[in-house]
Design an enzyme around this catalytic site. Structure first.
Site, mmCIF file in Angstrom:
data_model
loop_
_atom_site.group_PDB
_atom_site.id
_atom_site.type_symbol
_atom_site.label_atom_id
_atom_site.label_comp_id
_atom_site.label_asym_id
_atom_site.label_seq_id
_atom_site.Cartn_x
_atom_site.Cartn_y
_atom_site.Cartn_z
ATOM 1 N N ASP A 1 0.819 -1.217 0.000
ATOM 2 C CA ASP A 1 0.000 0.000 0.000
ATOM 3 C C ASP A 1 0.851 1.264 0.000
ATOM 4 O O ASP A 1 0.352 2.347 -0.292
ATOM 5 C CB ASP A 1 -0.903 0.020 1.241
ATOM 6 C CG ASP A 1 -1.934 -1.097 1.210
ATOM 7 O OD1 ASP A 1 -2.039 -1.764 0.176
ATOM 8 O OD2 ASP A 1 -2.620 -1.297 2.227
ATOM 9 N N CYS B 1 29.729 -4.927 -7.353
ATOM 10 C CA CYS B 1 30.581 -4.928 -6.159
ATOM 11 C C CYS B 1 29.823 -5.417 -4.928
ATOM 12 O O CYS B 1 30.345 -6.193 -4.144
ATOM 13 C CB CYS B 1 31.123 -3.531 -5.882
ATOM 14 S SG CYS B 1 32.206 -2.901 -7.173
ATOM 15 N N HIS B 2 28.602 -4.924 -4.779
ATOM 16 C CA HIS B 2 27.815 -5.283 -3.582
ATOM 17 C C HIS B 2 27.037 -6.563 -3.874
ATOM 18 O O HIS B 2 25.842 -6.542 -4.126
ATOM 19 C CB HIS B 2 26.902 -4.129 -3.189
ATOM 20 C CG HIS B 2 27.642 -2.852 -2.947
ATOM 21 N ND1 HIS B 2 28.389 -2.644 -1.814
ATOM 22 C CD2 HIS B 2 27.796 -1.746 -3.709
ATOM 23 C CE1 HIS B 2 28.957 -1.445 -1.878
ATOM 24 N NE2 HIS B 2 28.616 -0.884 -3.014
ATOM 25 N N CYS C 1 8.036 26.154 15.149
ATOM 26 C CA CYS C 1 6.975 25.192 14.842
ATOM 27 C C CYS C 1 7.250 23.839 15.483
ATOM 28 O O CYS C 1 6.409 23.278 16.164
ATOM 29 C CB CYS C 1 6.851 24.998 13.329
ATOM 30 S SG CYS C 1 6.064 26.386 12.471
ATOM 31 N N HIS C 2 8.434 23.308 15.219
ATOM 32 C CA HIS C 2 8.669 21.883 15.474
ATOM 33 C C HIS C 2 9.132 21.557 16.892
ATOM 34 O O HIS C 2 9.195 20.389 17.261
ATOM 35 C CB HIS C 2 9.631 21.329 14.429
ATOM 36 C CG HIS C 2 9.067 21.445 13.035
ATOM 37 N ND1 HIS C 2 7.948 20.761 12.646
ATOM 38 C CD2 HIS C 2 9.428 22.206 11.967
ATOM 39 C CE1 HIS C 2 7.656 21.069 11.390
ATOM 40 N NE2 HIS C 2 8.537 21.951 10.953
ATOM 41 N N ARG D 1 12.890 18.934 1.564
ATOM 42 C CA ARG D 1 11.890 19.298 2.583
ATOM 43 C C ARG D 1 12.334 20.541 3.337
ATOM 44 O O ARG D 1 11.525 21.440 3.603
ATOM 45 C CB ARG D 1 11.669 18.131 3.553
ATOM 46 C CG ARG D 1 10.460 18.321 4.438
ATOM 47 C CD ARG D 1 9.178 18.271 3.615
ATOM 48 N NE ARG D 1 7.987 18.630 4.388
ATOM 49 C CZ ARG D 1 7.500 19.859 4.496
ATOM 50 N NH1 ARG D 1 8.123 20.866 3.924
ATOM 51 N NH2 ARG D 1 6.407 20.104 5.191
ATOM 52 N N CYS E 1 10.263 24.033 3.591
ATOM 53 C CA CYS E 1 9.977 24.703 4.861
ATOM 54 C C CYS E 1 10.437 26.154 4.817
ATOM 55 O O CYS E 1 9.732 27.055 5.260
ATOM 56 C CB CYS E 1 10.719 24.000 6.006
ATOM 57 S SG CYS E 1 9.669 22.950 7.004
#
Lengths: 139, 109, 284
Positions: C74, C102-103, C203-204, C241, C245
């Site tokens: 989902d 390589c990985h 705000c945070h 982000r 902001c």
């Protein structure tokens, strides 16, 4: 250019008509979409379960589910979208249930309508309002 | 064919005859609705997946006619009921004429 | 002060969570588990913070949005993980190699990496982000062009590698060689900028749990990045982000991949120490 009082009134009336028009257009589009699906059949407000969030955090991805036991097909309409048709499901002989879920876009707070066409041609309906929030800081 | 279109489906490996079970599908697609305008104000033409169907051994389970109001990366969840082992086929039709398909085998025990 | 904040937190968060739960059709509990992996969405706050608890942004979303993250099928962010797997196996650059050359044990080799980033890398002599490691491999080992930060290919690859650490506690070091950079990030976090004259903290830290118009303010944690946002239907990187902001507070954003955002990422990541790595998460 000078405006008389009469001009101003006329413009006001014109503006009122102009703002009213799109609503009318929406209503017509909804009626057309409904008619095309239901034909002349009566609509009963029962037998369909429509699940949608009461508040959608973003109109871009709103989860919706419909279930109508015995339905041949189900049409979902977003009555406040510029084009009301969202999706039409049809169920074949191997459907485990006449139900389906998807994700849709809603232009704003509005009624979602699910119309189910039953095997005998009768139509059942469910309506649900979804409030679409606009983020305070959507960036 | 639109870029980066990738179907995903989830079907159980086995099922019981006559008992309904869940199927989920998702296909990556931008689903350009036809309602948006570009930075010059010109409408961006609609480019969506307009039809989806799920069939099992040639018989239909479910189909859907999609409109521009279906979200990016169209997702479906629905139920199927079968009586014998076989193959589910999933078909998505694009506005540009492309067809995307996927299939999954299932055993009825 | 700490007590006071605790009261505000439990009152506002509980009230708003209850508000959403009461109106919701989907049934989702506050516990997040994906395919048997338990994801901690709360943790005791690191000592340097003046709050008691750190909270994943997942807790601040509606039940419908939360539900999208409870099953990888989902979760629309997983579409991009699929794309990154194709990219992982695709040969690119002058050396004729793919990531997989390589990985050989697959992206699973990087389990735990996301939880420690950004971190000091002695060999490189600098603080490295996930994007730095991806481009280091591409340029030095594959002879390929570096991927651009905050663009779909890079964000998808960051998501694929972050996924390997899902459920592991964020554990970003803040001392030693990173101390100065961390201090710079802390400074930025509390500095008011832009026409709205706001700092991250306004705000945070001061107002998480309350509504800003119709939006439920989170703690601005980055443990769930990259994040699939319903708003733009794609993966969003940490720096993208931050940039968004800053635009919201009418400030001129710093450069994506630049010195300021690197410092801010280090600091903000450390504020989430103890929360689980969640990426790719789903938010509004």
């Amino acid at each position: 250019m000078k405006f008389t009082r009469r001009d101003t009134l006329a413009m006001g009336a014109g503006a009122a008509v102009a703002t009213f028009m799109p609503m009318q257009a929406f209503a017509d589009a909804n009626d057309e979409a409904v008619m095309a699906f239901t034909g002349d059949a009566d609509i009963m407000d029962e037998g369909v379960e429509l699940t949608a969030p009461e508040i959608a955090e973003n109109g871009n991805t709103v989860p919706i589910s419909v279930s109508a036991p015995g339905a041949v097909s189900i049409l979902i309409l977003a009555t406040g979208n510029p084009a009301p048709r969202v999706i039409e499901f049809s169920f074949g002989p191997l459907a485990g249930a006449q139900s389906a879920s998807t994700r849709c876009r809603l232009a704003g707070t509005q009624d979602i309508v699910a119309l189910a066409k039953m095997a005998d041609g009768s139509i059942k309906r469910a309506t649900s309002i979804v409030k679409v929030t606009i983020g305070g800081c959507g960036g | 064919m639109a870029d980066n279109v990738k179907p995903r489906v989830r079907v159980p490996r086995s099922a019981v005859a006559g008992e309904a079970f869940e199927i989920k599908t998702l296909i990556s697609h931008k689903m350009e609705s036809g309602q948006r305008k570009d930075s010059d104000g010109n409408p961006i033409p609609r480019s969506i997946i307009n039809h989806f169907s799920c069939d099992f051994n040639g018989e239909n389970v479910m189909q859907a006619m999609l409109e521009g109001a279906i979200s990016t990366n169209p997702y479906f969840q629905f139920e199927a009921v079968i009586q014998e082992s076989g193959t589910f086929t999933f078909t998505w039709l694009d506005d540009d004429g492309s067809e995307y398909t996927d299939s999954k085998d299932i055993t009825v025990g | 002060m700490k007590k006071m904040k605790k009261f505000t937190l439990s009152a506002t968060v509980a009230a708003s969570l209850a508000f959403f739960a009461g109106t919701a059709s989907a049934q989702v509990s506050d516990a997040l588990e994906v395919d048997g992996t338990v994801i901690s969405t709360t943790a005791p706050a690191p000592d340097f913070l003046d709050i008691d608890q750190v909270l994943s942004g997942w807790l601040f979303r509606t039940p419908e949005t939360r539900a999208l993250q409870t099953d990888d099928f989902d979760n629309p962010g997983m579409v991009f993980v699929d794309q990154a797997i194709d990219d992982w196996n695709a040969v690119d650059g002058s050396e004729g190699k793919s990531c997989a050359s390589c990985h050989t044990n697959g992206p699973e080799e990087f389990a735990g990496l996301r939880a420690e980033l950004p971190r000091w890398d002695e060999a490189q002599g600098k603080v490295m982000n996930m994007e730095d490691y991806i481009n280091l491999s591409r340029v030095e080992h594959m002879g390929a062009e570096p991927l651009k930060w905050a663009k779909p290919r890079m964000d998808a690859m960051v998501a694929l590698i972050s996924l390997q650490s899902r459920g592991m506690p964020i554990n970003v070091a803040i001392d030693g060689p990173v101390a100065d950079m961390w201090e710079q990030g802390r400074e930025l976090y509390y500095t008011r900028v832009g026409q709205l004259d706001m700092a991250c903290a306004n705000c945070h830290e001061d107002n998480y749990g309350v509504m800003i118009r119709a939006d439920h303010l989170s703690q601005g944690q980055i443990n769930g990045f990259p994040v699939y946002r319903l708003k733009n239907s794609k993966l969003n990187s940490v720096h993208a982000r931050f940039s968004g902001c800053m635009k919201n507070i009418r400030a001129q954003p710093f450069a994506v991949g630049g010195e300021e955002f690197r410092a801010l990422e280090l600091y903000v990541a450390s504020r989430g120490n103890g929360l689980s790595a969640e990426g790719p998460s789903v938010r509004n």
